[in-house]
Design a protein around this motif. Structure first.
Motif, PDB file in Angstrom:
ATOM      1  N   PRO A  37      21.619  10.464   3.762  1.00 45.99           N
ATOM      2  CA  PRO A  37      21.122   9.327   4.245  1.00 45.99           C
ATOM      3  C   PRO A  37      19.713   9.427   4.801  1.00 45.99           C
ATOM      4  O   PRO A  37      18.722   8.549   4.658  1.00 45.99           O
ATOM      5  N   SER A  38      19.334  10.449   5.454  1.00 45.01           N
ATOM      6  CA  SER A  38      18.068  10.570   5.950  1.00 45.01           C
ATOM      7  C   SER A  38      16.956  10.831   4.650  1.00 45.01           C
ATOM      8  O   SER A  38      15.714  10.401   5.140  1.00 45.01           O
ATOM      9  N   ASP A  39      17.341  11.529   3.707  1.00 42.87           N
ATOM     10  CA  ASP A  39      16.406  11.749   2.784  1.00 42.87           C
ATOM     11  C   ASP A  39      16.144  10.108   1.976  1.00 42.87           C
ATOM     12  O   ASP A  39      15.192  10.113   1.254  1.00 42.87           O
ATOM     13  N   LEU A  40      17.290   9.302   1.883  1.00 48.32           N
ATOM     14  CA  LEU A  40      17.053   7.892   1.377  1.00 48.32           C
ATOM     15  C   LEU A  40      15.782   7.123   2.057  1.00 48.32           C
ATOM     16  O   LEU A  40      15.248   6.505   1.352  1.00 48.32           O
ATOM     17  N   LEU A  41      15.663   7.457   3.439  1.00 47.18           N
ATOM     18  CA  LEU A  41      14.426   6.949   4.011  1.00 47.18           C
ATOM     19  C   LEU A  41      13.266   7.427   3.476  1.00 47.18           C
ATOM     20  O   LEU A  41      12.276   6.757   3.131  1.00 47.18           O
ATOM     21  N   LEU A  42      13.314   8.669   3.338  1.00 47.84           N
ATOM     22  CA  LEU A  42      11.789   9.287   2.513  1.00 47.84           C
ATOM     23  C   LEU A  42      11.716   8.637   1.160  1.00 47.84           C
ATOM     24  O   LEU A  42      10.483   8.607   0.906  1.00 47.84           O
ATOM     25  N   LEU A  43      12.737   8.985   0.347  1.00 53.19           N
ATOM     26  CA  LEU A  43      12.673   8.307  -0.908  1.00 53.19           C
ATOM     27  C   LEU A  43      12.151   6.722  -0.797  1.00 53.19           C
ATOM     28  O   LEU A  43      11.283   6.457  -1.591  1.00 53.19           O
ATOM     29  N   ALA A  44      12.780   5.936  -0.059  1.00 53.41           N
ATOM     30  CA  ALA A  44      12.274   4.650   0.037  1.00 53.41           C
ATOM     31  C   ALA A  44      10.886   4.522   0.329  1.00 53.41           C
ATOM     32  O   ALA A  44      10.254   3.880  -0.061  1.00 53.41           O
ATOM     33  N   LEU A  45      10.403   5.455   1.361  1.00 54.20           N
ATOM     34  CA  LEU A  45       8.819   5.207   1.618  1.00 54.20           C
ATOM     35  C   LEU A  45       8.079   5.791   0.608  1.00 54.20           C
ATOM     36  O   LEU A  45       6.972   5.006   0.106  1.00 54.20           O
ATOM     37  N   GLY A  46       8.387   6.826  -0.240  1.00 57.02           N
ATOM     38  CA  GLY A  46       7.539   7.098  -1.207  1.00 57.02           C
ATOM     39  C   GLY A  46       7.606   6.092  -2.510  1.00 57.02           C
ATOM     40  O   GLY A  46       6.615   5.908  -3.095  1.00 57.02           O
ATOM     41  N   SER A  47       8.580   5.647  -2.836  1.00 60.73           N
ATOM     42  CA  SER A  47       8.905   4.925  -4.104  1.00 60.73           C
ATOM     43  C   SER A  47       8.276   3.483  -3.891  1.00 60.73           C
ATOM     44  O   SER A  47       7.814   2.773  -4.718  1.00 60.73           O
ATOM     45  N   CYS A  48       8.392   3.088  -2.556  1.00 60.51           N
ATOM     46  CA  CYS A  48       7.825   1.810  -2.022  1.00 60.51           C
ATOM     47  C   CYS A  48       6.354   1.738  -2.540  1.00 60.51           C
ATOM     48  O   CYS A  48       6.123   0.509  -2.983  1.00 60.51           O
ATOM     49  N   SER A  49       5.570   2.643  -2.043  1.00 63.20           N
ATOM     50  CA  SER A  49       3.993   2.711  -2.221  1.00 63.20           C
ATOM     51  C   SER A  49       3.921   3.117  -3.827  1.00 63.20           C
ATOM     52  O   SER A  49       2.766   2.647  -4.531  1.00 63.20           O
ATOM     53  N   ALA A  50       4.652   3.943  -4.173  1.00 64.21           N
ATOM     54  CA  ALA A  50       4.250   4.480  -5.584  1.00 64.21           C
ATOM     55  C   ALA A  50       4.315   3.268  -6.782  1.00 64.21           C
ATOM     56  O   ALA A  50       3.575   3.439  -7.577  1.00 64.21           O
ATOM     57  N   VAL A  51       5.238   2.390  -6.690  1.00 61.90           N
ATOM     58  CA  VAL A  51       5.100   1.352  -7.580  1.00 61.90           C
ATOM     59  C   VAL A  51       3.834   0.695  -7.577  1.00 61.90           C
ATOM     60  O   VAL A  51       3.335   0.283  -8.835  1.00 61.90           O
ATOM     61  N   ASP A  52       3.573   0.371  -6.577  1.00 62.53           N
ATOM     62  CA  ASP A  52       2.161  -0.537  -6.265  1.00 62.53           C
ATOM     63  C   ASP A  52       0.919   0.378  -6.702  1.00 62.53           C
ATOM     64  O   ASP A  52       0.034  -0.099  -7.044  1.00 62.53           O
ATOM     65  N   ARG A  61      -8.403  -0.790 -13.990  1.00 60.45           N
ATOM     66  CA  ARG A  61      -8.701  -0.375 -15.144  1.00 60.45           C
ATOM     67  C   ARG A  61      -8.955   1.401 -15.192  1.00 60.45           C
ATOM     68  O   ARG A  61      -9.723   2.195 -15.833  1.00 60.45           O
ATOM     69  N   GLN A  62      -8.121   1.918 -14.417  1.00 57.07           N
ATOM     70  CA  GLN A  62      -7.756   3.286 -14.151  1.00 57.07           C
ATOM     71  C   GLN A  62      -6.780   3.682 -15.329  1.00 57.07           C
ATOM     72  O   GLN A  62      -5.855   2.626 -15.375  1.00 57.07           O
ATOM     73  N   ALA A  63      -6.298   4.781 -15.605  1.00 59.15           N
ATOM     74  CA  ALA A  63      -5.347   5.179 -16.548  1.00 59.15           C
ATOM     75  C   ALA A  63      -4.661   6.424 -16.139  1.00 59.15           C
ATOM     76  O   ALA A  63      -4.754   7.712 -16.500  1.00 59.15           O
ATOM     77  N   PRO A  64      -3.844   6.089 -15.101  1.00 58.95           N
ATOM     78  CA  PRO A  64      -3.077   7.144 -14.548  1.00 58.95           C
ATOM     79  C   PRO A  64      -2.124   7.419 -15.408  1.00 58.95           C
ATOM     80  O   PRO A  64      -1.317   6.874 -16.208  1.00 58.95           O
ATOM     81  N   THR A  65      -1.769   9.100 -15.528  1.00 57.61           N
ATOM     82  CA  THR A  65      -0.700   9.396 -16.665  1.00 57.61           C
ATOM     83  C   THR A  65       0.446  10.257 -16.163  1.00 57.61           C
ATOM     84  O   THR A  65       1.335  10.393 -16.530  1.00 57.61           O
ATOM     85  N   GLY A  66       0.080  10.340 -14.449  1.00 53.94           N
ATOM     86  CA  GLY A  66       1.262  10.871 -13.704  1.00 53.94           C
ATOM     87  C   GLY A  66       0.929  10.491 -12.205  1.00 53.94           C
ATOM     88  O   GLY A  66       0.111  10.480 -11.793  1.00 53.94           O
ATOM     89  N   LEU A  67       2.073  10.404 -11.563  1.00 57.96           N
ATOM     90  CA  LEU A  67       2.093  10.338 -10.108  1.00 57.96           C
ATOM     91  C   LEU A  67       3.170  10.969  -9.399  1.00 57.96           C
ATOM     92  O   LEU A  67       4.478  10.759  -9.937  1.00 57.96           O
ATOM     93  N   ARG A  68       2.900  11.826  -8.614  1.00 56.33           N
ATOM     94  CA  ARG A  68       3.985  12.553  -7.788  1.00 56.33           C
ATOM     95  C   ARG A  68       3.605  12.490  -6.462  1.00 56.33           C
ATOM     96  O   ARG A  68       2.666  12.331  -5.802  1.00 56.33           O
ATOM     97  N   VAL A  69       4.711  11.914  -5.661  1.00 59.18           N
ATOM     98  CA  VAL A  69       4.674  11.495  -4.114  1.00 59.18           C
ATOM     99  C   VAL A  69       5.511  12.666  -3.452  1.00 59.18           C
ATOM    100  O   VAL A  69       6.793  12.470  -3.717  1.00 59.18           O
ATOM    101  N   LYS A 112      -0.502  -3.010   2.692  1.00 57.15           N
ATOM    102  CA  LYS A 112      -0.465  -4.358   2.452  1.00 57.15           C
ATOM    103  C   LYS A 112       1.018  -4.590   2.024  1.00 57.15           C
ATOM    104  O   LYS A 112       1.579  -5.715   2.287  1.00 57.15           O
ATOM    105  N   TYR A 113       1.404  -3.678   1.087  1.00 60.32           N
ATOM    106  CA  TYR A 113       2.613  -4.149   0.193  1.00 60.32           C
ATOM    107  C   TYR A 113       3.963  -3.429   0.470  1.00 60.32           C
ATOM    108  O   TYR A 113       4.841  -3.903   0.262  1.00 60.32           O
TER     109      TYR A 113
END
Length: 136
Positions: A37-52, A61-69, A112-113
């Motif tokens: 459960p505590s890791d879920l909080l970390l995963l939520a934090l990382g994925s919440c911003s990663a999507v945006d 107009r940038q072309a990211p090919t990969g993102l790791r958080v 912001k998001y």
């Protein structure tokens, strides 16, 4: 609405508002059959911003090919083991990425998001590191 269902022993299934599920278990369940459960909080934090971050970079107009958080956390040594500090490292890959555009995208996504970060702000020390990796 989200839901948690007990499926036996010390295991549960979490079901989100779009009916996707994830297995959750306590840290001491053998065979690692679920996310702590505590890791879920970390995963939520990382994925919440990663999507945006990805969406904002594309709009710039940038072309990211990969993102790791990567998320590293310090917790209190005693129950309830509250988080004291969380360091979020963004590793963004792509050809010709602008350092400035990446930094702006991450700041905008986080400040912001991201509802998870907004909830933690002021309660947990949040640190950020950004690495831009050039790819051909």
């Amino acid at each position: 609405m989200a839901e948690i269902r007990w499926i036996g022993d010390r295991q549960f299934v979490g079901i989100d508002s779009t009916r996707h599920g994830i297995v959750i278990s306590s840290a001491d369940v053998e065979n690692g059959t679920g996310v702590k459960p505590s890791d879920l909080l970390l995963l939520a934090l990382g994925s919440c911003s990663a999507v945006d971050v990805v969406e904002i970079l594309r709009k710039k107009r940038q072309a990211p090919t990969g993102l790791r958080v990567l998320l590293e956390a310090e917790q209190d040594p005693e129950p309830p083991w509250a988080f004291r500090r969380i360091r979020v490292t963004y590793e963004v890959r792509g050809p010709g990425l602008s350092q400035r555009a990446v930094e702006q995208a991450i700041a905008l996504a986080e400040e912001k998001y991201c509802s998870v970060r907004a909830t933690l702000a002021g309660k947990v020390a949040l640190e950020r590191e950004i690495q831009v990796v050039e790819e051909e």
